[in-house]
Design a protein around this motif. Sequence first.
Motif, mmCIF file in Angstrom:
data_model
loop_
_atom_site.group_PDB
_atom_site.id
_atom_site.type_symbol
_atom_site.label_atom_id
_atom_site.label_comp_id
_atom_site.label_asym_id
_atom_site.label_seq_id
_atom_site.Cartn_x
_atom_site.Cartn_y
_atom_site.Cartn_z
ATOM 1 N N SER A 45 0.843 -1.191 0.000
ATOM 2 C CA SER A 45 0.000 0.000 0.000
ATOM 3 C C SER A 45 0.878 1.241 0.000
ATOM 4 N N VAL A 46 0.266 2.374 -0.312
ATOM 5 C CA VAL A 46 0.967 3.649 -0.354
ATOM 6 C C VAL A 46 0.625 4.432 0.906
ATOM 7 N N LYS A 47 1.607 4.652 1.757
ATOM 8 C CA LYS A 47 1.387 5.497 2.933
ATOM 9 C C LYS A 47 1.687 6.939 2.519
ATOM 10 N N TRP A 48 0.628 7.742 2.497
ATOM 11 C CA TRP A 48 0.759 9.135 2.072
ATOM 12 C C TRP A 48 1.832 9.841 2.904
ATOM 13 N N ILE A 76 6.076 3.345 0.742
ATOM 14 C CA ILE A 76 5.407 2.112 0.344
ATOM 15 C C ILE A 76 5.500 1.132 1.501
ATOM 16 N N TYR A 77 4.370 0.580 1.868
ATOM 17 C CA TYR A 77 4.278 -0.330 3.003
ATOM 18 C C TYR A 77 3.847 -1.724 2.554
ATOM 19 N N ALA A 78 4.390 -2.723 3.255
ATOM 20 C CA ALA A 78 3.884 -4.088 3.171
ATOM 21 C C ALA A 78 3.384 -4.397 4.580
ATOM 22 N N GLY A 79 2.076 -4.521 4.730
ATOM 23 C CA GLY A 79 1.513 -4.609 6.068
ATOM 24 C C GLY A 79 1.712 -3.279 6.776
ATOM 25 N N LEU A 129 -6.132 5.510 -4.757
ATOM 26 C CA LEU A 129 -7.015 5.335 -3.604
ATOM 27 C C LEU A 129 -7.185 3.867 -3.250
ATOM 28 N N ASN A 130 -7.256 3.021 -4.260
ATOM 29 C CA ASN A 130 -7.407 1.580 -4.025
ATOM 30 C C ASN A 130 -6.227 0.991 -3.261
ATOM 31 N N HIS A 131 -5.067 1.644 -3.368
ATOM 32 C CA HIS A 131 -3.858 1.132 -2.709
ATOM 33 C C HIS A 131 -3.388 2.037 -1.580
ATOM 34 N N LEU A 132 -4.230 2.974 -1.155
ATOM 35 C CA LEU A 132 -3.829 3.937 -0.143
ATOM 36 C C LEU A 132 -3.920 3.328 1.257
ATOM 37 N N PHE A 133 -2.815 3.402 1.984
ATOM 38 C CA PHE A 133 -2.723 2.888 3.352
ATOM 39 C C PHE A 133 -3.758 3.578 4.238
ATOM 40 N N ARG A 134 -4.573 2.771 4.928
ATOM 41 C CA ARG A 134 -5.601 3.235 5.868
ATOM 42 C C ARG A 134 -6.756 3.972 5.194
ATOM 43 N N TYR A 135 -6.912 3.854 3.917
ATOM 44 C CA TYR A 135 -8.017 4.544 3.252
ATOM 45 C C TYR A 135 -9.353 4.087 3.816
ATOM 46 N N ASN A 136 -10.150 5.041 4.280
ATOM 47 C CA ASN A 136 -11.489 4.803 4.832
ATOM 48 C C ASN A 136 -11.485 3.912 6.074
ATOM 49 N N GLU A 137 -10.339 3.847 6.764
ATOM 50 C CA GLU A 137 -10.241 3.065 8.000
ATOM 51 C C GLU A 137 -10.015 4.028 9.173
ATOM 52 N N TRP A 138 -10.692 3.778 10.290
ATOM 53 C CA TRP A 138 -10.482 4.609 11.474
ATOM 54 C C TRP A 138 -9.144 4.269 12.112
ATOM 55 N N ALA A 139 -8.357 5.299 12.391
ATOM 56 C CA ALA A 139 -7.029 5.103 12.980
ATOM 57 C C ALA A 139 -6.630 6.378 13.706
ATOM 58 N N MET A 140 -5.508 6.307 14.405
ATOM 59 C CA MET A 140 -5.049 7.444 15.204
ATOM 60 C C MET A 140 -4.032 8.284 14.433
ATOM 61 N N TYR A 141 -4.137 9.608 14.637
ATOM 62 C CA TYR A 141 -3.246 10.574 14.003
ATOM 63 C C TYR A 141 -2.847 11.629 15.033
#
Length: 247
Positions: free
Chosen positions: A99-102, A106-109, A194-206
Amino acid sequence: MKKDIKNFIVLPEVDSTNNYANHLISKHPVENGTVVLAYFQNKGRGQRENHWISQSGKNMLASIILYPTFLPVPMQFYLSKVISLALVKWLNMHNIEASVKWPNDIYAGSKKIAGILIETSVMGSTLHSAVAGIGFNLNQTEFSHQLPNPLSVKQLTGVHYGITETASEIRDITMNLYKKLESGACEEIDSAYLNHLFRYNEWAMYRENGRLFEARITGIGEYGHLVVEERSGNTSSYAFKEIEFVL
C-alpha cells in the motif's frame, strides 16, 4: 528474456542519486526515463531532511529522470502517484500485498519497504524536469535500530533479487503509467491510488501539533493534500508534515 537496460547509469557509490541526476540534467541532455542507479549512497536523502540508510550492494537506490512539461505545477503530486503505483505493481507481481502510505512511502503490512523523494524544476506554469528518487529495500535482512519499521522484499520471500534488473522492471512500469498520465488518464490514476492507499477509509489514530485524534482518510485533495474526517464529522485537509500517522 533479456531485459532492456538502456539509458542506465550505474555507479558503485555516490552521495545521492538525486543529486547526481539533477547535476546531469543541468549539464547534459538525457533521455526521458534515464535511470541513475547506485550500489551505495553516502548521503542518501529521504523526506523531511531524513537520511536514507542502506547497506552497500543490498538495495535498489535509484533516480528516474522525467520531463513532465505537460503537467501544470499544481498537479505535480501525480508524479508521486505514478512512482508509488509502479512500486506497488512490482510488489504485487511478486505476490506481495502493498500500500501507499501518504505522501510517499510504500508499506507491506505495517512496515516500510520503500520511500520516494521527488524533486522538480519549473518553467513558467508547467514542470520542466523531475527526478524521482527511490529507496527500495530489496535484499537487506538486517537494519539499523535507528529505523522504526523497516522491511525488505527478501525478508518476505526469501529470494535474492538483481538490483539492476529490478530497477529496469520498475522503470518500465513507471514509464507505462507516466504515458497514461501524459494522455490525461488522471481519473484512472486517482482511482488506482485510492485503491492502494494505506488506511483509506479506516479509522485510525493521528497526531497534529501534539493533538492525538481518531480519523479516517477520505481522499486526496487537488494538490496532493490528505483529506481526513474525524469522528465528530469535521473534515480537514493536510499538507506534507502537517499530520503524523500513529503506527
